[in-house]
Design a protein around this motif. Structure first.
Motif, PDB file in Angstrom:
ATOM      1  N   ILE A  83      34.378  24.051  39.967  1.00 18.25           N
ATOM      2  CA  ILE A  83      34.028  24.923  40.040  1.00 18.25           C
ATOM      3  C   ILE A  83      35.640  25.281  40.698  1.00 18.25           C
ATOM      4  O   ILE A  83      35.463  24.950  42.002  1.00 18.25           O
ATOM      5  CB  ILE A  83      34.283  26.116  39.970  1.00 18.25           C
ATOM      6  CG1 ILE A  83      32.859  26.584  38.692  1.00 18.25           C
ATOM      7  CG2 ILE A  83      34.731  28.388  40.174  1.00 18.25           C
ATOM      8  CD1 ILE A  83      31.238  27.327  38.687  1.00 18.25           C
ATOM      9  N   ILE A  84      36.977  25.341  40.648  1.00 19.18           N
ATOM     10  CA  ILE A  84      38.146  25.665  41.964  1.00 19.18           C
ATOM     11  C   ILE A  84      38.724  27.137  41.808  1.00 19.18           C
ATOM     12  O   ILE A  84      39.437  27.742  40.995  1.00 19.18           O
ATOM     13  CB  ILE A  84      38.787  24.707  41.743  1.00 19.18           C
ATOM     14  CG1 ILE A  84      38.833  22.887  41.660  1.00 19.18           C
ATOM     15  CG2 ILE A  84      39.915  24.467  42.631  1.00 19.18           C
ATOM     16  CD1 ILE A  84      39.578  21.727  40.446  1.00 19.18           C
ATOM     17  N   ASP A  85      38.218  27.387  43.132  1.00 20.99           N
ATOM     18  CA  ASP A  85      38.827  29.023  42.909  1.00 20.99           C
ATOM     19  C   ASP A  85      39.468  28.944  44.161  1.00 20.99           C
ATOM     20  O   ASP A  85      39.786  29.054  44.621  1.00 20.99           O
ATOM     21  CB  ASP A  85      37.954  30.448  42.973  1.00 20.99           C
ATOM     22  CG  ASP A  85      38.426  31.699  43.533  1.00 20.99           C
ATOM     23  OD1 ASP A  85      39.078  32.135  42.682  1.00 20.99           O
ATOM     24  OD2 ASP A  85      38.132  32.351  44.464  1.00 20.99           O
ATOM     25  N   SER A  86      41.231  29.446  43.693  1.00 22.47           N
ATOM     26  CA  SER A  86      42.354  29.074  44.305  1.00 22.47           C
ATOM     27  C   SER A  86      43.062  29.961  45.128  1.00 22.47           C
ATOM     28  O   SER A  86      43.831  30.371  45.488  1.00 22.47           O
ATOM     29  CB  SER A  86      43.634  28.377  43.850  1.00 22.47           C
ATOM     30  OG  SER A  86      43.208  27.358  43.501  1.00 22.47           O
ATOM     31  N   SER A  87      42.111  31.413  43.948  1.00 28.24           N
ATOM     32  CA  SER A  87      42.499  32.978  44.433  1.00 28.24           C
ATOM     33  C   SER A  87      42.175  33.186  46.435  1.00 28.24           C
ATOM     34  O   SER A  87      41.986  32.344  47.132  1.00 28.24           O
ATOM     35  CB  SER A  87      41.673  34.168  44.180  1.00 28.24           C
ATOM     36  OG  SER A  87      41.644  34.062  43.287  1.00 28.24           O
ATOM     37  N   THR A  88      43.018  34.266  46.898  1.00 29.71           N
ATOM     38  CA  THR A  88      43.027  34.067  48.377  1.00 29.71           C
ATOM     39  C   THR A  88      42.020  35.935  48.209  1.00 29.71           C
ATOM     40  O   THR A  88      42.464  36.685  48.252  1.00 29.71           O
ATOM     41  CB  THR A  88      44.110  35.027  48.936  1.00 29.71           C
ATOM     42  OG1 THR A  88      45.715  33.654  49.015  1.00 29.71           O
ATOM     43  CG2 THR A  88      44.161  35.330  50.713  1.00 29.71           C
ATOM     44  N   ILE A  89      40.856  35.640  49.316  1.00 34.04           N
ATOM     45  CA  ILE A  89      40.085  36.287  48.653  1.00 34.04           C
ATOM     46  C   ILE A  89      39.198  36.237  50.054  1.00 34.04           C
ATOM     47  O   ILE A  89      38.981  35.607  50.984  1.00 34.04           O
ATOM     48  CB  ILE A  89      39.071  35.913  47.712  1.00 34.04           C
ATOM     49  CG1 ILE A  89      37.915  35.031  48.188  1.00 34.04           C
ATOM     50  CG2 ILE A  89      39.391  35.907  46.549  1.00 34.04           C
ATOM     51  CD1 ILE A  89      36.918  34.937  47.098  1.00 34.04           C
ATOM     52  N   ASP A  90      38.260  37.295  50.367  1.00 31.04           N
ATOM     53  CA  ASP A  90      37.936  37.415  51.979  1.00 31.04           C
ATOM     54  C   ASP A  90      36.446  36.402  52.133  1.00 31.04           C
ATOM     55  O   ASP A  90      35.752  35.371  50.817  1.00 31.04           O
ATOM     56  CB  ASP A  90      36.936  38.690  52.289  1.00 31.04           C
ATOM     57  CG  ASP A  90      35.940  38.778  50.802  1.00 31.04           C
ATOM     58  OD1 ASP A  90      36.849  38.972  49.773  1.00 31.04           O
ATOM     59  OD2 ASP A  90      34.712  39.314  51.456  1.00 31.04           O
ATOM     60  N   VAL A  91      36.459  35.937  54.024  1.00 35.00           N
ATOM     61  CA  VAL A  91      35.384  34.474  53.043  1.00 35.00           C
ATOM     62  C   VAL A  91      33.832  34.618  52.790  1.00 35.00           C
ATOM     63  O   VAL A  91      34.102  33.929  52.124  1.00 35.00           O
ATOM     64  CB  VAL A  91      35.620  34.219  55.195  1.00 35.00           C
ATOM     65  CG1 VAL A  91      34.549  32.460  54.907  1.00 35.00           C
ATOM     66  CG2 VAL A  91      36.938  33.285  55.543  1.00 35.00           C
ATOM     67  N   ALA A  92      33.492  35.805  52.748  1.00 33.14           N
ATOM     68  CA  ALA A  92      32.381  35.790  52.436  1.00 33.14           C
ATOM     69  C   ALA A  92      32.038  36.173  51.348  1.00 33.14           C
ATOM     70  O   ALA A  92      31.297  35.729  50.822  1.00 33.14           O
ATOM     71  CB  ALA A  92      31.619  37.252  52.880  1.00 33.14           C
ATOM     72  N   ALA A  93      32.739  36.792  50.349  1.00 36.13           N
ATOM     73  CA  ALA A  93      33.230  36.705  48.720  1.00 36.13           C
ATOM     74  C   ALA A  93      33.367  34.561  48.694  1.00 36.13           C
ATOM     75  O   ALA A  93      32.111  34.550  47.483  1.00 36.13           O
ATOM     76  CB  ALA A  93      33.940  37.696  48.544  1.00 36.13           C
ATOM     77  N   ALA A  94      34.091  34.081  49.063  1.00 37.78           N
ATOM     78  CA  ALA A  94      34.004  32.668  48.739  1.00 37.78           C
ATOM     79  C   ALA A  94      32.588  32.429  48.921  1.00 37.78           C
ATOM     80  O   ALA A  94      31.919  31.487  47.923  1.00 37.78           O
ATOM     81  CB  ALA A  94      34.949  31.500  49.659  1.00 37.78           C
ATOM     82  N   ARG A  95      31.995  32.668  50.669  1.00 37.10           N
ATOM     83  CA  ARG A  95      30.638  31.604  50.258  1.00 37.10           C
ATOM     84  C   ARG A  95      29.878  32.401  49.810  1.00 37.10           C
ATOM     85  O   ARG A  95      29.123  31.625  48.870  1.00 37.10           O
ATOM     86  CB  ARG A  95      30.364  31.494  52.169  1.00 37.10           C
ATOM     87  CG  ARG A  95      31.280  31.454  52.801  1.00 37.10           C
ATOM     88  CD  ARG A  95      31.120  30.901  54.259  1.00 37.10           C
ATOM     89  NE  ARG A  95      31.282  30.210  54.847  1.00 37.10           N
ATOM     90  CZ  ARG A  95      32.446  30.439  56.203  1.00 37.10           C
ATOM     91  NH1 ARG A  95      31.830  31.364  57.088  1.00 37.10           N
ATOM     92  NH2 ARG A  95      32.838  29.280  56.471  1.00 37.10           N
ATOM     93  N   GLU A  96      30.152  33.607  49.197  1.00 39.73           N
ATOM     94  CA  GLU A  96      28.737  34.312  48.292  1.00 39.73           C
ATOM     95  C   GLU A  96      28.391  33.674  46.927  1.00 39.73           C
ATOM     96  O   GLU A  96      27.577  32.912  46.500  1.00 39.73           O
ATOM     97  CB  GLU A  96      28.734  35.634  48.159  1.00 39.73           C
ATOM     98  CG  GLU A  96      28.243  36.328  47.314  1.00 39.73           C
ATOM     99  CD  GLU A  96      28.333  37.884  47.183  1.00 39.73           C
ATOM    100  OE1 GLU A  96      28.603  38.556  48.091  1.00 39.73           O
ATOM    101  OE2 GLU A  96      28.331  37.876  46.524  1.00 39.73           O
TER     102      GLU A  96
END
Ligand code: NAD
Length: 295
Positions: free
Chosen positions: A91-104
């Motif tokens: 899975i590759i998420d290329s959206s710009t999102i908050d670091v916390a959501a990315a880690r979750e």
């Protein structure tokens, strides 16, 4: 060639998906907006009825969504992409999102036995179309090595930032530098003019002196000097003020979370919010010079 599910076919996602399909990958796309799905179908991309359906049978899943809220909604939960993905899918998420959501979301993927990377981009719509994006990638070495050939179809620089979340960290830190730089340039060029020093002369001197920076050389906020400036095109983006505001807010959320003071980042976020709230969200971020000039 891989079977790839692509979720989020907007301004950035559609040209990225087109480049993957153009390189011979079997791409199945999904977007909530019917118009985006139609545009994908018109570009010859197979479409699915849901994000989970786009992920079914895919070796890799790429997403390009607005923010953390949509990324959580797409991936997590019973009907989400993590539950629908094949064992071993990347899975590759290329959206710009908050670091916390990315880690979750990364942790949720890992708990399900899937490898996931946060891989936000720099380069905008033009870079997405030309396949020249810069990818800043957070995640394991192994996942990075697997993703590289896919990312190289869509970008010309693919950089491994470190563990999960560090791609997003790179993105917000980079754009905080850019936002602050643009405001500094706007102030300096406005001041120079009031002091009787022309824009062209300040550029001639500063671009060869210690005040030079990437934003000055590429996105100078005043017209007629740097060819690639949005200032030459009535501040048509480029990179919109709304996007800069979003990224600066993400930088402040991240700074709050780790207790780091970023006073200039905070000021830049406030100035871009003022500018966006004044109805300027669709102008290029370099149009912040209008606010500094009091226009
Ligand atoms: P966009 O709004 O054009 O596209 C986002 C797409 O996601 C839309 O088509 C929307 O319908 C779709 N979507 C929203 N929720 C969904 C869901 N639950 N399921 C499926 N699809 C859903 O935005 P964009 O300009 O393509 O930006 C995408 C991301 O890239 C953002 O995170 C943005 O910050 C980042 N980014 C944009 C640029 C740029 O210049 N546009 C540059 C760098 C990074």
């Amino acid at each position: 060639m891989a079977k790839i599910g692509f979720i989020g076919l907007g301004n950035m996602g559609l040209p990225m998906a087109k480049n993957l399909a153009g390189a011979g990958h079997a791409v199945t796309g999904f977007d909530l907006a019917p118009a985006s799905l139609e545009a994908a179908a018109a570009a010859g991309i197979a479409t699915a009825g849901s994000a989970a359906e786009a992920a079914e049978g895919a070796e890799a899943i790429v997403s390009m969504l607005p923010a953390g809220q949509q990324v959580r909604a797409v991936y997590a939960g019973g009907g989400g992409v993590i539950a629908a993905a094949e064992p071993g899918a990347l899975i590759i998420d290329s959206s710009t999102i908050d670091v916390a959501a990315a880690r979750e979301v990364n942790q949720a993927a890992e708990a399900a036995g899937l490898e996931m990377l946060d891989a936000p981009v720099s380069g905008g719509i033009a870079g997405a179309e030309a396949g020249t994006l810069t990818f800043m990638v957070g995640g394991s070495d192994r996942a990075f090595d697997r993703a590289k050939p896919i990312l190289e179809v869509m970008g010309k620089n693919v950089i491994h930032a470190g563990g999960p979340g560090t791609g997003q960290a790179a993105k917000v830190c980079n754009n905080m530098i850019l936002g602050i730089s643009m405001i500094a340039l706007s102030e300096a060029f406005t001041l120079a003019e009031a002091l009787g020093l022309g824009h062209r002369k300040l550029f001639e001197i500063s671009s060869k002196s210690s005040g030079s920076c990437w934003a000055m050389l590429n996105h100078l906020p005043v017209p007629g000097i740097v060819e690639t400036s949005a200032a030459n095109r009535d501040y048509k983006p480029g990179f919109s003020a709304a996007m800069m505001q979003k990224d600066l807010k993400l930088s402040q959320a991240a700074a709050d979370q780790v207790g780091v003071a970023t006073p200039l980042g905070a000021e830049a976020a406030a100035l871009y919010t003022l500018f966006v709230n004044g109805g300027n969200e669709s102008l290029d971020y370099s149009a912040i010079v209008k606010l500094i000039k009091g226009q």
